[in-house]
Design a protein around this motif. Structure first.
Motif, PDB file in Angstrom:
ATOM      1  N   GLN A 114       0.826  -1.205   0.000  1.00 35.87           N
ATOM      2  CA  GLN A 114       0.000   0.000   0.000  1.00 35.87           C
ATOM      3  C   GLN A 114       0.864   1.260   0.000  1.00 35.87           C
ATOM      4  OE1 GLN A 114      -3.336  -0.051  -0.283  1.00 35.87           O
ATOM      5  NE2 GLN A 114      -3.282  -2.294  -0.310  1.00 35.87           N
ATOM      6  N   SER A 115       0.257   2.370  -0.367  1.00 35.88           N
ATOM      7  CA  SER A 115       0.928   3.667  -0.332  1.00 35.88           C
ATOM      8  C   SER A 115      -0.056   4.705   0.187  1.00 35.88           C
ATOM      9  CB  SER A 115       1.440   4.059  -1.721  1.00 35.88           C
ATOM     10  OG  SER A 115       0.364   4.110  -2.651  1.00 35.88           O
ATOM     11  N   TRP A 116       0.469   5.824   0.616  1.00 33.37           N
ATOM     12  CA  TRP A 116      -0.409   6.877   1.103  1.00 33.37           C
ATOM     13  C   TRP A 116      -1.272   7.403  -0.034  1.00 33.37           C
ATOM     14  CZ3 TRP A 116      -0.190   6.291   6.010  1.00 33.37           C
ATOM     15  CH2 TRP A 116       1.001   6.081   6.677  1.00 33.37           C
ATOM     16  N   PRO A 117      -2.502   7.822   0.243  1.00 31.90           N
ATOM     17  CA  PRO A 117      -3.380   8.344  -0.815  1.00 31.90           C
ATOM     18  C   PRO A 117      -2.715   9.503  -1.566  1.00 31.90           C
ATOM     19  CG  PRO A 117      -4.635   7.970   1.192  1.00 31.90           C
ATOM     20  CD  PRO A 117      -3.193   7.770   1.548  1.00 31.90           C
ATOM     21  N   SER A 118      -2.953   9.564  -2.876  1.00 31.65           N
ATOM     22  CA  SER A 118      -2.322  10.582  -3.724  1.00 31.65           C
ATOM     23  C   SER A 118      -3.220  11.798  -3.939  1.00 31.65           C
ATOM     24  CB  SER A 118      -1.950   9.964  -5.077  1.00 31.65           C
ATOM     25  OG  SER A 118      -3.101   9.431  -5.722  1.00 31.65           O
ATOM     26  N   THR A 119      -4.395  11.796  -3.356  1.00 30.14           N
ATOM     27  CA  THR A 119      -5.327  12.916  -3.514  1.00 30.14           C
ATOM     28  C   THR A 119      -4.705  14.218  -3.019  1.00 30.14           C
ATOM     29  OG1 THR A 119      -7.187  11.408  -3.172  1.00 30.14           O
ATOM     30  CG2 THR A 119      -7.626  13.761  -2.882  1.00 30.14           C
ATOM     31  N   SER A 120      -4.882  15.302  -3.758  1.00 30.02           N
ATOM     32  CA  SER A 120      -4.433  16.613  -3.302  1.00 30.02           C
ATOM     33  C   SER A 120      -5.273  17.035  -2.105  1.00 30.02           C
ATOM     34  CB  SER A 120      -4.567  17.647  -4.422  1.00 30.02           C
ATOM     35  OG  SER A 120      -3.710  17.330  -5.503  1.00 30.02           O
ATOM     36  N   LEU A 121      -4.602  17.408  -1.028  1.00 27.89           N
ATOM     37  CA  LEU A 121      -5.283  17.665   0.235  1.00 27.89           C
ATOM     38  C   LEU A 121      -5.566  19.144   0.434  1.00 27.89           C
ATOM     39  CD1 LEU A 121      -3.024  15.421   2.505  1.00 27.89           C
ATOM     40  CD2 LEU A 121      -5.295  14.833   1.622  1.00 27.89           C
ATOM     41  N   LEU A 122      -6.496  19.408   1.370  1.00 26.77           N
ATOM     42  CA  LEU A 122      -6.657  20.763   1.846  1.00 26.77           C
ATOM     43  C   LEU A 122      -5.301  21.302   2.296  1.00 26.77           C
ATOM     44  CD1 LEU A 122      -9.907  20.633   4.053  1.00 26.77           C
ATOM     45  CD2 LEU A 122      -9.595  21.951   1.957  1.00 26.77           C
ATOM     46  N   PRO A 123      -5.046  22.588   2.126  1.00 25.46           N
ATOM     47  CA  PRO A 123      -3.719  23.112   2.491  1.00 25.46           C
ATOM     48  C   PRO A 123      -3.405  23.055   3.975  1.00 25.46           C
ATOM     49  CG  PRO A 123      -5.212  24.875   1.847  1.00 25.46           C
ATOM     50  CD  PRO A 123      -5.888  23.598   1.492  1.00 25.46           C
ATOM     51  N   ALA A 124      -4.422  22.910   4.815  1.00 22.26           N
ATOM     52  CA  ALA A 124      -4.193  22.801   6.265  1.00 22.26           C
ATOM     53  C   ALA A 124      -5.163  21.784   6.847  1.00 22.26           C
ATOM     54  CB  ALA A 124      -4.384  24.150   6.961  1.00 22.26           C
ATOM     55  N   ASN A 125      -4.618  20.916   7.722  1.00 20.52           N
ATOM     56  CA  ASN A 125      -5.436  19.912   8.422  1.00 20.52           C
ATOM     57  C   ASN A 125      -6.229  19.027   7.460  1.00 20.52           C
ATOM     58  OD1 ASN A 125      -4.589  21.084  10.897  1.00 20.52           O
ATOM     59  ND2 ASN A 125      -6.172  22.644  10.690  1.00 20.52           N
ATOM     60  N   GLY A 126      -5.551  18.596   6.406  1.00 18.66           N
ATOM     61  CA  GLY A 126      -6.236  17.763   5.420  1.00 18.66           C
ATOM     62  C   GLY A 126      -6.360  16.309   5.816  1.00 18.66           C
ATOM     63  N   ILE A 127      -5.705  15.923   6.899  1.00 20.77           N
ATOM     64  CA  ILE A 127      -5.766  14.534   7.391  1.00 20.77           C
ATOM     65  C   ILE A 127      -6.196  14.570   8.848  1.00 20.77           C
ATOM     66  CG2 ILE A 127      -4.482  12.384   7.744  1.00 20.77           C
ATOM     67  CD1 ILE A 127      -2.403  13.580   5.690  1.00 20.77           C
ATOM     68  N   ARG A 128      -7.150  13.735   9.193  1.00 16.31           N
ATOM     69  CA  ARG A 128      -7.658  13.694  10.572  1.00 16.31           C
ATOM     70  C   ARG A 128      -7.650  12.238  11.036  1.00 16.31           C
ATOM     71  NH1 ARG A 128     -10.407  17.620  13.294  1.00 16.31           N
ATOM     72  NH2 ARG A 128     -10.467  18.810  11.342  1.00 16.31           N
ATOM     73  N   ILE A 129      -6.875  11.962  12.103  1.00 13.96           N
ATOM     74  CA  ILE A 129      -6.745  10.595  12.614  1.00 13.96           C
ATOM     75  C   ILE A 129      -7.264  10.553  14.042  1.00 13.96           C
ATOM     76  CG2 ILE A 129      -5.176   8.686  13.106  1.00 13.96           C
ATOM     77  CD1 ILE A 129      -3.228   9.952  11.069  1.00 13.96           C
ATOM     78  N   ARG A 130      -8.208   9.670  14.274  1.00 17.43           N
ATOM     79  CA  ARG A 130      -8.791   9.521  15.614  1.00 17.43           C
ATOM     80  C   ARG A 130      -8.427   8.129  16.140  1.00 17.43           C
ATOM     81  NH1 ARG A 130     -14.739  11.740  17.035  1.00 17.43           N
ATOM     82  NH2 ARG A 130     -13.632  13.574  16.244  1.00 17.43           N
ATOM     83  N   TYR A 131      -8.073   8.067  17.429  1.00 17.98           N
ATOM     84  CA  TYR A 131      -7.613   6.799  17.990  1.00 17.98           C
ATOM     85  C   TYR A 131      -7.864   6.755  19.497  1.00 17.98           C
ATOM     86  CZ  TYR A 131      -3.518   9.811  18.900  1.00 17.98           C
ATOM     87  OH  TYR A 131      -2.688  10.829  19.288  1.00 17.98           O
ATOM     88  N   ARG A 132      -7.795   5.537  20.040  1.00 21.63           N
ATOM     89  CA  ARG A 132      -7.961   5.329  21.470  1.00 21.63           C
ATOM     90  C   ARG A 132      -6.621   4.913  22.055  1.00 21.63           C
ATOM     91  NH1 ARG A 132     -11.144   0.842  20.872  1.00 21.63           N
ATOM     92  NH2 ARG A 132     -10.986   0.424  23.087  1.00 21.63           N
ATOM     93  N   ALA A 133      -6.266   5.541  23.161  1.00 22.92           N
ATOM     94  CA  ALA A 133      -4.978   5.249  23.786  1.00 22.92           C
ATOM     95  C   ALA A 133      -5.140   5.207  25.292  1.00 22.92           C
ATOM     96  CB  ALA A 133      -3.948   6.303  23.391  1.00 22.92           C
TER      97      ALA A 133
END
Length: 205
Positions: free
Chosen positions: A122-141
């Motif tokens: 696999q590879s990271w998505p190639s979609t052009s992202l929003l210029p700021a905060n284009g990726i949002r990761i939610r997790y439990r720790a």
């Protein structure tokens, strides 16, 4: 690379020590200050977490990124330990969201710090992202348990108790503890050595 401070979405439900435990440590035999002890315990736990880059009791956390990493891993701050990744969502230049499927990455719950690793092939998505905060990761720790007072190790409980004792002895400044005052009390009451040990057990990135 500077550590990103995650946003707390929810939790913790309970603290690693109870007001009863804290009062045993400070030798308080009254109940009139229970509300203050609740504040002090939460502030002490938050300070230990932030300084040691750990999560004590289970929380849902979220980070935002501007771009995908160069390598095959995303470290998740405070994910020591990581319980699970809830979602990975990225936004194109129009703001339209796409949820990245869990089959495309591996949630590394064994490493310290936990994180996301690309699945084989696999590879990271190639979609052009929003210029700021284009990726949002939610997790439990954190420690996934309904009994943090029982299951939290002493190496975490004790520095929290030491800080609470410091707040109790310096009430004029610590009714609503600020970060600078907590750092001073942490040094004075020997908390920093415990924090350094906890920090050394995590991988800094």
């Amino acid at each position: 690379m500077a550590t990103i401070e995650p946003n707390v979405i929810s939790g913790p439900v309970k603290e690693p020590i109870s007001a009863t435990e804290a009062k045993l440590h400070t030798r308080a035999d009254y109940t009139t200050d229970d509300t203050l002890y609740t504040i002090w315990i939460a502030a002490a736990r938050d300070y230990v977490e932030s300084q040691a880059s750990i999560t004590v009791h289970e929380k849902t956390l979220e980070i935002t990124l501007d771009r995908w990493p160069i390598g095959d891993r995303i470290h998740l701050p405070r994910a020591t330990p990581l319980i699970a990744v809830t979602s990975v969502i990225y936004y194109d230049t129009t703001g339209a969201p796409t949820t990245w499927t869990a089959a495309e990455y591996i949630a590394d719950t064994d490493s310290k710090v936990g994180g996301i690793v690309l699945a084989d092939g696999q590879s990271w998505p190639s979609t052009s992202l929003l210029p700021a905060n284009g990726i949002r990761i939610r997790y439990r720790a954190g420690i996934a348990t309904t009994s943090p007072e029982t299951d939290t190790p002493a190496k975490i409980k004790y520095p929290v108790l030491l800080l609470v004792n410091g707040f109790d002895r310096n009430r004029s400044a610590e009714t609503a503890p600020d970060r600078q005052t907590m750092a001073m009390i942490s040094l004075r009451f020997g908390v920093e050595s415990f924090i350094e040990r906890l920090r050394s057990e995590s991988v800094n990135f």
